[in-house]
Every structure is written in structure tokens, then in C-alpha cells.
Write an enzyme that holds these catalytic residues in place. Structure first.
Site, mmCIF file in Angstrom:
data_model
loop_
_atom_site.group_PDB
_atom_site.id
_atom_site.type_symbol
_atom_site.label_atom_id
_atom_site.label_comp_id
_atom_site.label_asym_id
_atom_site.label_seq_id
_atom_site.Cartn_x
_atom_site.Cartn_y
_atom_site.Cartn_z
ATOM 1 N N LYS A 127 0.870 -1.181 0.000
ATOM 2 C CA LYS A 127 0.000 0.000 0.000
ATOM 3 C C LYS A 127 0.900 1.221 0.000
ATOM 4 O O LYS A 127 2.053 1.146 0.434
ATOM 5 C CB LYS A 127 -0.886 0.021 1.257
ATOM 6 C CG LYS A 127 -2.120 0.890 1.140
ATOM 7 C CD LYS A 127 -3.288 0.170 0.484
ATOM 8 C CE LYS A 127 -4.432 1.109 0.207
ATOM 9 N NZ LYS A 127 -5.625 0.394 -0.282
ATOM 10 N N ASP A 167 -6.911 4.389 -4.629
ATOM 11 C CA ASP A 167 -7.596 4.272 -3.333
ATOM 12 C C ASP A 167 -8.218 5.648 -3.112
ATOM 13 O O ASP A 167 -8.438 6.400 -4.085
ATOM 14 C CB ASP A 167 -6.600 3.882 -2.226
ATOM 15 C CG ASP A 167 -7.292 3.507 -0.907
ATOM 16 O OD1 ASP A 167 -7.910 2.432 -0.840
ATOM 17 O OD2 ASP A 167 -7.252 4.301 0.056
HETATM 18 P P1 NDP Z 1 -12.903 7.870 -2.970
HETATM 19 O O1 NDP Z 1 -11.826 8.862 -2.798
HETATM 20 O O2 NDP Z 1 -13.459 7.635 -4.322
HETATM 21 O O3 NDP Z 1 -14.113 8.214 -1.990
HETATM 22 C C1 NDP Z 1 -13.927 8.300 -0.616
HETATM 23 C C2 NDP Z 1 -15.241 8.666 0.028
HETATM 24 O O4 NDP Z 1 -15.101 8.524 1.440
HETATM 25 C C3 NDP Z 1 -15.661 10.112 -0.212
HETATM 26 O O5 NDP Z 1 -17.055 10.194 -0.212
HETATM 27 C C4 NDP Z 1 -15.037 10.823 0.981
HETATM 28 O O6 NDP Z 1 -15.670 12.052 1.329
HETATM 29 C C5 NDP Z 1 -15.261 9.811 2.081
HETATM 30 N N1 NDP Z 1 -14.230 10.001 3.105
HETATM 31 C C6 NDP Z 1 -12.893 9.914 2.960
HETATM 32 N N2 NDP Z 1 -12.258 10.181 4.102
HETATM 33 C C7 NDP Z 1 -13.235 10.443 4.992
HETATM 34 C C8 NDP Z 1 -13.224 10.784 6.355
HETATM 35 N N3 NDP Z 1 -12.065 10.911 7.044
HETATM 36 N N4 NDP Z 1 -14.429 10.964 6.971
HETATM 37 C C9 NDP Z 1 -15.598 10.827 6.274
HETATM 38 N N5 NDP Z 1 -15.657 10.519 4.976
HETATM 39 C C10 NDP Z 1 -14.497 10.326 4.350
HETATM 40 O O7 NDP Z 1 -12.314 6.504 -2.343
HETATM 41 P P2 NDP Z 1 -12.795 5.003 -2.579
HETATM 42 O O8 NDP Z 1 -14.256 4.957 -2.766
HETATM 43 O O9 NDP Z 1 -11.902 4.389 -3.586
HETATM 44 O O10 NDP Z 1 -12.401 4.317 -1.176
HETATM 45 C C11 NDP Z 1 -13.311 4.258 -0.080
HETATM 46 C C12 NDP Z 1 -12.886 3.146 0.876
HETATM 47 O O11 NDP Z 1 -12.863 1.893 0.182
HETATM 48 C C13 NDP Z 1 -11.487 3.303 1.479
HETATM 49 O O12 NDP Z 1 -11.490 2.744 2.786
HETATM 50 C C14 NDP Z 1 -10.637 2.425 0.573
HETATM 51 O O13 NDP Z 1 -9.442 2.001 1.206
HETATM 52 C C15 NDP Z 1 -11.596 1.275 0.343
HETATM 53 N N6 NDP Z 1 -11.303 0.444 -0.826
HETATM 54 C C16 NDP Z 1 -11.234 0.997 -2.070
HETATM 55 C C17 NDP Z 1 -10.984 0.194 -3.167
HETATM 56 C C18 NDP Z 1 -11.026 0.738 -4.546
HETATM 57 O O14 NDP Z 1 -10.956 -0.083 -5.473
HETATM 58 N N7 NDP Z 1 -11.156 2.028 -4.770
HETATM 59 C C19 NDP Z 1 -10.694 -1.245 -2.999
HETATM 60 C C20 NDP Z 1 -10.896 -1.738 -1.646
HETATM 61 C C21 NDP Z 1 -11.155 -0.904 -0.615
HETATM 62 P P3 NDP Z 1 -14.909 13.444 1.078
HETATM 63 O O15 NDP Z 1 -15.012 13.684 -0.384
HETATM 64 O O16 NDP Z 1 -15.670 14.431 1.901
HETATM 65 O O17 NDP Z 1 -13.503 13.254 1.572
#
Ligand code: NDP
Length: 446
Positions: A127, A167
């Protein structure tokens, strides 16, 4: 080498790696599940597998200087954790978010080892990322940052050694800028990153894979209780990549998703989020600074500022935002409102206490390393398409994804069946661990 107890080992880990709270949390959960398996296997004890598996093979930390549009110089920190390569090249995403630090990336890389093992593909755990905040940055600034980040990272990765993906804060645009810079430095067109756009080596269904896979996993969990997704009310947190496509697949399968969120709060659409409304969210979130509250204004629904959606009555809850976004109080509210399925689209979104509550209540709880493994699974499929230079159709990839999620579910049942219920946390941890640990023993003390 053996430790007297789990607690003894955990205090050793805390002393060895101080101030890495999220990493300690992830280790505690895994060790809680695999302890008995280790005690029963002399090779694991003699090979000191516990100590070796919690120690990364390599950690790279570097300076990332970049110029903003006004000519100011900024400096961020870049990281790549190459945690475990026993079963394949390091594989795991890059996160760009101001909260990024060593402890968070180590927890993510550690989880990734077991998740990648569960997919059955040949991928080790890694990571990386940076404390860079993409919010409010111009396209040009994002490009300059990505180029500077990749200038250093390119020395440490390669299609046969370490293959990063996206991510939080890293999507198709950022992968594009980093891929371009890698190609320019190395003068080679290889599958060094996944999550690429399809015109230049990406896989169909990769953007959808994590969210779709999480819903396929929910389907499998529901089958164990002779239930299906159709007609179920679902709450989702987040509104990024994972949340959007989990929402989309739920709609395809006849469920009613009613919430989405971001770090400013959540929207509640009691009528149900439709494909048309979801299209609006996808366009909105293309701009990383856009807020989900725009949805509430456009569709005249309520927005709950500063809150998470776990207070909303539902059958299924899908935390898809970030780590520790669902605490024990949230868990109690969810189950007392009748929620009986929780699948983690995000990594470690539930606190330790919340997980314990779900297990005590014997609900269908799918931990992230199983439920969200669809993303990395399709990344693995992207790597094999890059190697053969033979792209697959959407249908082919989607079928492979479904097959992998079904097999991961079966592994969880195999290792987590407690008679009257399935402990998916134990199932995923033990199922992921035995393959990696066995491979480490086979390969000697390295
Ligand atoms: P994105 O950047 O596309 O979206 C992240 C989302 O989570 C946004 O809506 C963001 O809101 C919110 N968010 C992020 N940080 C915080 C926080 N501290 N408090 C509240 N809301 C928060 O990321 P992904 O959708 O790709 O990833 C989301 C999760 O899924 C993560 O845990 C990631 O590790 C996991 N994941 C992702 C994979 C992938 O293929 N993308 C694979 C496996 C797991 P805001 O815009 O306000 O920050």
C-alpha cells in the site's frame, strides 16, 4: 519462538512499532483469529511466522516537492509499504489524503496481504500514498504532484515486483498522470499500475469492481439465510468510487439504497436513490471538492450535517468511506433498528468494539478484507490482461469477479463456521493467513 499469549504478542508489536494505532488495531484483529491456528502448527511457531508477518519487507518514505499554480513550492511525504511478497508481487492502492501517515498505510498494507490471498490470485500485500490533499487543487496541480510522486516511486515498483492501484483520492485521472510519468522515465509500456483507463491497458469493470463485489458478497451471505437482496433497504456511507458502484449494483438487484455521505454529512432519500440520481452523484464527484449536500438541494431531500448514516433504519448497511467510521454506538443503533447485514466496502470502517457487537449479535458481518476484495481481484485480472495483451469483455470480467467473490465467501464459511453462525472475521483472517504463512515457510527464512 513462541509468545505466551495474544496479549503478550500484541504488547511486543506495540513496543516495536509505537504510535501506529490503526496498524495495532488491524494486527489485534488478525491475531485474535489466527492464534489457535498458529498454536497447532509447529512450523509456524518454529518459523516465528507471527513476528515475520507483522514486519514489512520494506518501507519506502520520500519527499514529494511540487509547484502550485502561483509558483509556491509545497512538500508532501510519499510512502510505499512493500509488506509481503510470499504469494506474488506487492499489490495495493495509493491513497492521497491529508490524514495519511505510516500507521494508516501499514494497516492498509497488512490487511491487503490477507485480502489478496483470499482472491486466490498471485498478489502480495502493499500500500502507499501521500498526505497530499487533492481537494481544491487544479488539474495542473494534480498532474504536477502525481509526476513528482512517480519520479521517486518509479525506482521501487515494476510490473513483476510491485503494482500499485488507486484508493481514496486516487482515481482514473491520477493513475493516468502517474502512468504517463512512469512510461516517460522508464521508456516501457507495462502493467505497472492498475485502474488504468481501458484505452491504454485498463480492464473493463475495474472502476465498478469493489462496489459490485461487495454486493455480490452480500448476496452470498444472504443465501445462507435463504434471503435475497431484492426489496431490502440499504444505507451506504461515502459517495466515492466504492459507494457509487455498491449503490448501482444494489439498484440493479432490486434493493432500495437510501443514503450516501461524505466527510461533511449524509443525505437521506427515503424514496430510494435511482440510477438517474446516481448519475448526478457520479458527475458531481468527478470534481473532488463537490459536496454530497448538492444532492439534497437538487432532489429536495434532507441533509444531515456532520453525521453518519447509521441512525437510519435499514436491513443492510454498507460502510464505504474510510476507517473507523462506524463505532460501537452506531453498531448498537443499527442492530436495534433491525439491520442484519453489514458488509465493509471500505477498509476497517468498523471499530473493534463495533465488530465485536456484530459478532455477538450473530448478524451477517462481512469484513473488508473479504467483502471489498473485488477491487483488487479485478486489478489482478487487469495484470493478466496486460501480460497477455488480450483484453476481456465486461461480461467475462464480471463473471470472473462473481466467481471470485463466491469463492471468497466459501473460504470464509470453511474457516469461520461456528455451527449456529458464520464468523466471517475469523473465516477471512484464517483463510487468508494459511496460504501466505504456508508459502513463507516453503520459501525459508527470507
Ligand atoms: P474515494 O476517494 O473515491 O471516496 C472516498 C469517500 O469517502 C468520499 O465520499 C469521501 O468524502 C469519504 N471520506 C474519505 N475520508 C473520509 C473521512 N475521514 N471521513 C468521512 N468521509 C471520508 O475513495 P474510494 O471509494 O476508492 O475508497 C473508499 C474506501 O474503500 C477506502 O477505505 C478504501 O481504502 C476502500 N477500498 C477501495 C478500493 C477501490 O478499489 N477504490 C478497494 C478496496 C477498498 P470526502 O469527499 O468528503 O472526503
Amino acid at each position: 519462538m513462541n509468545y505466551q499469549s495474544k496479549e503478550d504478542f500484541l504488547s511486543h508489536v506495540k513496543n516495536k512499532f509505537p504510535n501506529e494505532n490503526e496498524f495495532h488495531q488491524a494486527v489485534e484483529e488478525v491475531v485474535g483469529s489466527i492464534w489457535d491456528t498458529i498454536q497447532k502448527n509447529k512450523n509456524f511457531i518454529d518459523g516465528n511466522i507471527l513476528d515475520r508477518i507483522v514486519t514489512p519487507e520494506r518501507v519506502i518514505i520520500f519527499r514529494v516537492p511540487w509547484l502550485d499554480d502561483n509558483g509556491n513550492v509545497h512538500v508532501n511525504i510519499g510512502y510505499r509499504i512493500q509488506f509481503n511478497s510470499a504469494i506474488g508481487p506487492y499489490k495495493g492502492g495509493l491513497r492521497f489524503h491529508p490524514s495519511v501517515n505510516l500507521g494508516i498505510l501499514k494497516f492498509l498494507a497488512f490487511e491487503q496481504i490477507f485480502k489478496n490471498s483470499l482472491t486466490g490470485l498471485s498478489m502480495g500485500g502493499g500500500k502507499g500514498g501521500s498526505d497530499f490533499d487533492p481537494k481544491g487543487k487544479s488539474d495542473n496541480e494534480i498532474m504536477k504532484f502525481c509526476q513528482s510522486f512517480m519520479t521517486e516511486l518509479s525506482k521501487h515498483i515494476g510490473h513483476n515486483s510491485d503494482v500499485p492501484a488507486g484508493d481514496i483520492g486516487v482515481g482514473g485521472r491520477e493513475i493516468g498522470y502517474m502512468f504517463g510519468q512512469y512510461k516517460r522515465i522508464k521508456n516501457e509500456f507495462t502493467g505497472v499500475l492498475t485502474g488504468k483507463k481501458t484505452d491504454w491497458g485498463g480492464s473493463l469493470i475495474r472502476p465498478e469492481a469493489t462496489g459490485y463485489g461487495a454486493v455480490y458478497f452480500v448476496e452470498e451471505m444472504l443465501k445462507t439465510r435463504n434471503e435475497s437482496i431484492s426489496g431490502k433497504v440499504a444505507t451506504i456511507s461515502g459517495s466515492g468510487n466504492v459507494a457509487q458502484f455498491a449503490c448501482e449494483k444494489l439498484i440493479h438487484l432490486g434493493a432500495k439504497p437510501v443514503t450516501l455521505s461524505d466527510s461533511s454529512g449524509y443525505i437521506l432519500d427515503s424514496e430510494g436513490i435511482t440510477l438517474e440520481k446516481l448519475e448526478f452523484v457520479k458527475e458531481l464527484k468527478e470534481k473532488r471538492s463537490a459536496r454530497i449536500s448538492e444532492y439534497a438541494k437538487k432532489y429536495n431531500v434532507e441533509f444531515f450535517e456532520g453525521k453518519t448514516p447509521w441512525e437510519v433504519k435499514c436491513d443492510i448497511a454498507l460502510p464505504c468511506a474510510t476507517q473507523n467510521e462506524l463505532n460501537d454506538k452506531d453498531a448498537q443503533i443499527l442492530t436495534s433498528n433491525g439491520c442484519f447485514v453489514v458488509a465493509e466496502g471500505a477498509n476497517m470502517p468498523s471499530t473493534t468494539e463495533a465488530v465485536q457487537h456484530f459478532i455477538k449479535e450473530k448478524i451477517l458481518f462481512g469484513p473488508g478484507k473479504a467483502a471489498n476484495a473485488g477491487g483488487v481481484a479485478v486489478s489482478g485480472i487487469e495484470m493478466s490482461q496486460n501480460s497477455t495483451r488480450m483484453p476481456l469483455t465486461s461480461e467475462e470480467v464480471d463473471n470472473l469477479l462473481k466467481g471470485i467473490m463466491t469463492r471468497i465467501h466459501a473460504t470464509c464459511v470453511q474457516y469461520g463456521n461456528k455451527g449456529d453462525f458464520i464468523n466471517y472475521v475469523d473465516g477471512a483472517n484464517i483463510g487468508g493467513f494459511v496460504r501466505v504463512a504456508g508459502s513463507m515457510i516453503d520459501q525459508g527464512i527470507v
